[in-house]
Design an enzyme around this catalytic site. Structure first.
Site, mmCIF file in Angstrom:
data_model
loop_
_atom_site.group_PDB
_atom_site.id
_atom_site.type_symbol
_atom_site.label_atom_id
_atom_site.label_comp_id
_atom_site.label_asym_id
_atom_site.label_seq_id
_atom_site.Cartn_x
_atom_site.Cartn_y
_atom_site.Cartn_z
ATOM 1 N N ILE A 13 0.658 -1.178 0.091
ATOM 2 C CA ILE A 13 -0.009 0.010 0.145
ATOM 3 C C ILE A 13 0.963 1.014 -0.058
ATOM 4 C CG2 ILE A 13 -1.879 1.326 1.075
ATOM 5 C CD1 ILE A 13 -2.533 -1.402 2.559
ATOM 6 N N ALA A 83 4.812 1.319 7.653
ATOM 7 C CA ALA A 83 5.611 0.190 7.842
ATOM 8 C C ALA A 83 4.977 -0.522 8.891
ATOM 9 C CB ALA A 83 6.736 1.198 8.408
ATOM 10 N N THR A 101 8.356 -3.732 15.164
ATOM 11 C CA THR A 101 7.931 -2.633 14.076
ATOM 12 C C THR A 101 6.736 -2.035 14.641
ATOM 13 O OG1 THR A 101 9.365 -3.890 12.582
ATOM 14 C CG2 THR A 101 7.430 -2.396 11.637
ATOM 15 N N THR A 126 -5.633 -0.389 10.798
ATOM 16 C CA THR A 126 -6.495 -1.450 10.163
ATOM 17 C C THR A 126 -7.757 -1.797 10.878
ATOM 18 O OG1 THR A 126 -6.280 -3.833 9.786
ATOM 19 C CG2 THR A 126 -5.168 -3.182 11.581
ATOM 20 N N ASP A 127 -8.622 -2.383 10.120
ATOM 21 C CA ASP A 127 -9.961 -2.888 10.620
ATOM 22 C C ASP A 127 -9.920 -3.917 11.728
ATOM 23 O OD1 ASP A 127 -9.717 -4.888 9.080
ATOM 24 O OD2 ASP A 127 -11.318 -4.629 8.052
ATOM 25 N N GLU A 128 -8.650 -4.692 11.711
ATOM 26 C CA GLU A 128 -8.442 -5.491 12.573
ATOM 27 C C GLU A 128 -8.575 -5.450 14.212
ATOM 28 O OE1 GLU A 128 -6.268 -8.852 11.570
ATOM 29 O OE2 GLU A 128 -6.549 -8.727 9.322
ATOM 30 N N TYR A 150 -0.627 -9.857 15.436
ATOM 31 C CA TYR A 150 -0.901 -8.558 14.472
ATOM 32 C C TYR A 150 -1.542 -7.719 14.854
ATOM 33 C CZ TYR A 150 -2.017 -6.088 10.456
ATOM 34 O OH TYR A 150 -2.441 -4.952 9.532
ATOM 35 N N SER A 153 -0.517 -5.714 17.910
ATOM 36 C CA SER A 153 0.311 -4.692 17.695
ATOM 37 C C SER A 153 -0.069 -3.504 17.053
ATOM 38 C CB SER A 153 1.597 -5.692 16.885
ATOM 39 O OG SER A 153 1.362 -5.830 15.534
ATOM 40 N N LYS A 154 -1.017 -3.762 15.999
ATOM 41 C CA LYS A 154 -1.517 -2.525 15.483
ATOM 42 C C LYS A 154 -2.298 -1.677 16.280
ATOM 43 C CE LYS A 154 -1.300 -1.469 11.602
ATOM 44 N NZ LYS A 154 0.154 -0.641 10.917
ATOM 45 N N LYS A 189 -0.791 -13.108 0.730
ATOM 46 C CA LYS A 189 -2.056 -12.690 0.977
ATOM 47 C C LYS A 189 -3.031 -13.393 0.370
ATOM 48 C CE LYS A 189 -0.545 -9.692 4.107
ATOM 49 N NZ LYS A 189 0.456 -8.749 3.788
ATOM 50 N N ASN A 249 -14.376 -15.698 1.797
ATOM 51 C CA ASN A 249 -13.360 -16.248 1.092
ATOM 52 C C ASN A 249 -13.505 -17.205 -0.063
ATOM 53 O OD1 ASN A 249 -11.920 -14.644 2.941
ATOM 54 N ND2 ASN A 249 -11.618 -16.089 4.283
#
Ligand code: NAD
Ligand code: DAU
Length: 340
Positions: A13, A83, A101, A126-128, A150, A153-154, A189, A249
């Site tokens: 992105i 990043a 990171t 992110t939406d996560e 993940y 961490s975001k 992905k 999916n």
């Protein structure tokens, strides 16, 4: 706004954002700062490599001295941070790099940015962070319930960004993008992985029952959305950049196979991802009220994306060697052996 540091600009992105910004704002200087991890790829920036308003510096956002140096050398006044370690499956196998990171790196970038008196900091999230949404649509004020290392961490990076705004009055904005697809996405992905595997007639390992739902956004819309919030977002605020296009999916997998004219027998239902979120869905009402609109229609965007991977084997073939093979074995060998 004049000299913009784009951290993580050699990734999927971030590179779309740089390609867009370099063309849209010749009066800005765009400096890509990237560690070039397995996901960072200088090929993604070939279209701008000769542009006068583009520069590249290799470095780690968690390395304070390197960050300080690049901020000074280019008289940076704005930071946009893409990043990150970004792949959920890798965060389950080995979370360390995600803390380095997505947590420590964001803190160092904020802290050095504050010391150098930058005028705006945009953290790409992110939406996560909202976690699994059984029904309805996440809004910006909803609580965080991250479920993978993940996502956690975001969420941590976001909380630190908020703290720098509340405590030090730093001018920050946050974007929360939904699942993004398009050209130049590392083939781990779902969309590029299944497209490139299908092209080679290899099995497509679909987790669980394949009925998990994601909200899909084209990478160019994501890049334009970050540009929009960077310019027009209110300090201290977060904005959902939602595609508002929910697909399972299995629907996406069938589409890819249909367009490539490959048999559905390639689909293998494998044991599920641990802690797998069933559904993500956000409303983009807040960004829309500011004037942002998604432009790419999903079916057309996905079709063009599949075609891009068909036509650009030079780009992805070399990525599927070396470390990628080791990761593939770790992630899929047992799962495929247990496939239904
Ligand atoms: P990516 O994995 O393709 O790229 C990440 C980039 O960051 C790479 O160029 C890598 O070299 C660089 N990087 C990693 N660690 C670094 C470090 N310590 N210092 C400097 N550079 C480093 O990721 P992406 O899919 O382009 O995602 C970009 C951002 O958008 C991430 O913050 C991610 O959390 C967020 N996001 C991604 C999606 C998606 O669907 N891909 C959706 C919403 C939000
Ligand atoms: O929602 C935004 C997030 O989207 C971003 O923050 C992340 O950086 C990005 O990686 C993406 O996370 P996902 O986990 O949703 O993306 P991924 O492509 O890994 O998986 C999409 C869906 O497809 C998910 O439900 C898991 C499933 N999947 C994925 C792979 C790689 C499979 O069924 N099999 C697979 O092999």
């Amino acid at each position: 706004m004049k000299n913009i540091l784009v951290a993580g600009g050699a990734g999927f992105i971030g590179s779309a954002f740089i390609r867009h910004m370099v063309a849209a704002y010749p009066e800005y200087s765009i400096i890509c700062f990237d560690k070039l991890t397995y996901a960072g790829n200088i090929d993604n920036l070939l279209p701008v490599s000769d542009a006068e308003n583009y520069h590249f510096e290799r470095g780690d956002i968690a390395d304070r001295a390197a960050v300080s140096r690049v901020l000074q050398r280019h008289a940076i006044d704005t930071i946009v941070n893409f990043a990150a370690e970004s792949h959920v499956d890798r965060s389950i196998l080995a979370p360390d790099a995600f803390i380095h990171t997505d947590v420590v790196g964001v803190y160092i970038l904020l802290d050095e940015g504050r010391k150098h008196g930058i005028s705006r900091f945009c953290q790409v999230s992110t939406d996560e962070v909202y976690g699994d949404i059984e029904s309805g649509y996440s809004q910006e004020q909803d609580r965080f319930l991250p479920n993978s290392p993940y996502a956690a961490s975001k969420a941590s990076g976001e909380l630190m960004t908020r703290a720098y705004h509340m405590t030090y009055g730093m001018d920050t904005v946050l974007t929360r993008g939904s699942n993004t697809y398009g050209p130049y996405q590392y083939p781990e992905k779902l969309v590029p992985f299944f497209t490139t595997e299908a092209l080679e007639e290899r099995p497509l390992p679909l987790y669980g029952d394949g009925k998990q739902v994601r909200d899909w956004l084209h990478v160019d819309d994501h890049a334009r959305g970050v540009d929009f919030i960077l310019h027009f977002g209110a300090a201290g605020e977060a904005y959902n950049l939602a595609g508002e296009t929910l697909r399972s999916n299995i629907e996406i997998t069938r589409r890819i196979l249909q367009w490539l004219d490959k048999p559905s027998a390639l689909i293998k239902y494998v044991p599920d991802r641990e802690g797998h979120d069933r559904r993500y869905a956000m409303t983009a009402a807040k960004a829309r009220a500011l004037g942002w609109r998604r432009q790419v229609e999903f079916e057309a965007g996905l079709r063009a994306t599949v075609r891009w991977y068909q036509e650009n084997e030079w780009w992805w073939r070399k990525l599927k060697a070396g470390d990628y093979q080791r990761y593939y074995q770790r992630q899929y060998a047992e799962r495929l052996a247990a496939a239904k």
